[in-house]
Design an enzyme around this catalytic site. Structure first.
Site, PDB file in Angstrom:
ATOM      1  N   CYS A  36       0.826  -1.205   0.000  1.00 27.45           N
ATOM      2  CA  CYS A  36       0.000   0.000   0.000  1.00 27.45           C
ATOM      3  C   CYS A  36       0.861   1.256   0.000  1.00 27.45           C
ATOM      4  CB  CYS A  36      -0.921   0.007   1.222  1.00 27.45           C
ATOM      5  SG  CYS A  36      -2.013   1.462   1.259  1.00 27.45           S
ATOM      6  N   CYS A  57      -0.305   5.534   6.582  1.00 26.74           N
ATOM      7  CA  CYS A  57      -1.084   5.473   7.822  1.00 26.74           C
ATOM      8  C   CYS A  57      -0.230   4.881   8.949  1.00 26.74           C
ATOM      9  CB  CYS A  57      -2.330   4.632   7.619  1.00 26.74           C
ATOM     10  SG  CYS A  57      -3.377   5.216   6.254  1.00 26.74           S
ATOM     11  N   CYS A  65      -0.860   1.187  10.480  1.00 26.90           N
ATOM     12  CA  CYS A  65      -1.101   0.046   9.591  1.00 26.90           C
ATOM     13  C   CYS A  65       0.182  -0.685   9.209  1.00 26.90           C
ATOM     14  CB  CYS A  65      -1.812   0.520   8.324  1.00 26.90           C
ATOM     15  SG  CYS A  65      -2.301  -0.848   7.241  1.00 26.90           S
ATOM     16  N   CYS A  87     -16.929  -9.764   4.783  1.00 31.85           N
ATOM     17  CA  CYS A  87     -16.259  -8.518   4.435  1.00 31.85           C
ATOM     18  C   CYS A  87     -15.058  -8.778   3.536  1.00 31.85           C
ATOM     19  CB  CYS A  87     -15.811  -7.796   5.703  1.00 31.85           C
ATOM     20  SG  CYS A  87     -17.133  -7.552   6.918  1.00 31.85           S
ATOM     21  N   CYS A 109     -19.952  -7.069   2.474  1.00 38.88           N
ATOM     22  CA  CYS A 109     -19.383  -5.731   2.648  1.00 38.88           C
ATOM     23  C   CYS A 109     -18.062  -5.689   1.896  1.00 38.88           C
ATOM     24  CB  CYS A 109     -19.171  -5.451   4.130  1.00 38.88           C
ATOM     25  SG  CYS A 109     -18.363  -3.855   4.485  1.00 38.88           S
ATOM     26  N   CYS A 122     -20.619   1.923   6.011  1.00 34.78           N
ATOM     27  CA  CYS A 122     -19.968   1.408   7.210  1.00 34.78           C
ATOM     28  C   CYS A 122     -18.713   2.236   7.424  1.00 34.78           C
ATOM     29  CB  CYS A 122     -19.619  -0.070   7.025  1.00 34.78           C
ATOM     30  SG  CYS A 122     -18.619  -0.789   8.346  1.00 34.78           S
ATOM     31  N   ARG A 172     -19.875  -2.180  16.345  1.00 37.35           N
ATOM     32  CA  ARG A 172     -19.129  -3.433  16.261  1.00 37.35           C
ATOM     33  C   ARG A 172     -17.793  -3.328  17.003  1.00 37.35           C
ATOM     34  NH1 ARG A 172     -17.755  -3.909  10.850  1.00 37.35           N
ATOM     35  NH2 ARG A 172     -19.995  -3.952  10.577  1.00 37.35           N
TER      36      ARG A 172
END
Length: 334
Positions: free
Chosen positions: A66, A70, A73, A110, A142, A202, A272
């Site tokens: 990626c 962030c 992460c 998901c 999702c 979401c 959640r």
């Protein structure tokens, strides 16, 4: 705060939006009030969801690689964490994950992929898998693929994707301390793109990233303003090799207070308990479900969860039921 948490819960059920002072007092409440606070949150949760719990399961269809920075992460370009890295998996792998989710009574499957956003080829692969999943199983799907373009969202909707996840992660004020390779507004825009195509939004948060208490309140209010149907609450599991390595601000009691805050500010929404549940709530995990009504089962993206059988046993011990749909009727919202 002079009024009791039960009184405040009754006011929320009557349509009141709690004040910042009330919200901050919740996060700062003494530990001896924790069960009273949980009882207040439970009154709201019970009104809308009874004792039902929605199960969700993740498949990580693309790991690492990626370009974003962030700080939390392990899959980001700045991470030195020794994780498995691979390109988009094939359709059969996604379908096998759906079969496993079905066996475990999971209501929402998901499909997650790392990266700034999906290529059109990635979207086509997800679309093909989703069509088959929806034909085969009675479960929601999702997708969580990063920043999304309108035409990509339209394809996902037409394929049968029920929900799109894109977390705000932190407050607008704290965002640049966590990542600078995209803006807070980029995240908001992606949620709005999904909503525009009729996909259920979401969006959630990560707590424990050196944010202030006011930042946590602001996150909860931002999700209310965004009208996210499902709100994953992650508790930072600081991974060695990431910029937030060694961060350890959380204890189980504070985590429970955060879940209560989310319920009081977003009373009708699916809350959640998500990443970091096992390492941060520890032995107090079951108490979280008196405020939240949804959990992930199985592993997360690059960290392990507890055994699925332990989650099912926890629900059984609580006297809670697995909810396969978890939709709120018009009568419940009155």
């Amino acid at each position: 705060m002079n009024k009791t948490w039960t009184t405040l819960a009754s006011e929320v059920l009557d349509g009141k939006e709690i004040s910042d002072d009330e919200a901050l007092s919740m996060l700062q409440s003494p530990d001896e009030e924790l069960l009273l606070l949980l009882n207040g949150a439970y009154q709201i949760r019970k009104h809308y969801y009874g004792n039902k719990v929605k199960l969700n399961m993740i498949i990580n269809t693309k790991s690492g690689l990626c370009p974003e920075n962030c700080g939390y992460c392990s899959q980001s370009i700045v991470s030195k964490a020794p994780i498995e890295k691979y390109a988009m998996v094939d359709k059969d792998t996604i379908l096998k994950g759906a079969e496993r989710a079905h066996r475990l009574n999971v209501g929402t499957y998901c499909i997650v992929a790392s990266g700034r956003g999906p290529t059109n080829r990635d979207v086509d692969k997800v679309v093909s898998a989703v069509k088959e999943i929806k034909e085969t199983y009675d479960m929601k799907v999702c997708a969580c693929l990063g920043l999304l373009k309108e035409e990509q969202a339209q394809k996902l909707k037409e394929a049968g994707v029920d929900r799109y996840n894109h977390n705000l992660n932190t407050s607008e004020n704290h965002h640049e301390r966590i990542t600078t390779s995209h803006t807070y507004q980029d995240r908001v825009n992606t949620v709005e793109v999904a909503k525009k195509q009729g996909i259920s939004p979401c969006s959630g948060i990560i707590v424990g990233m050196k944010e202030s208490l006011q930042d946590v309140v602001d996150m909860a209010r931002s999700l209310r303003a965004l009208d996210a149907d499902s709100i994953p609450v992650n508790f930072l599991h600081a991974i060695d090799g990431t910029p937030l390595e060694g961060t350890n601000e959380l204890d189980p009691r504070y985590c429970l207070k955060v879940l209560c805050l989310m319920r009081f500010i977003n009373p009708t929404k699916e809350i959640r308990i998500s990443g970091g549940r096992e390492v941060n709530l520890r032995s107090l995990q079951p108490l979280g479900l008196y405020a939240a009504n949804s959990i992930f089962v199985g592993d997360y993206l690059t960290t392990a969860g507890q055994e699925e059988t332990a989650d099912h046993q926890m629900l059984k011990d609580l006297g809670f039921e697995i909810d396969y749909v978890n939709e709120i009727s018009a009568e419940q919202l009155v």
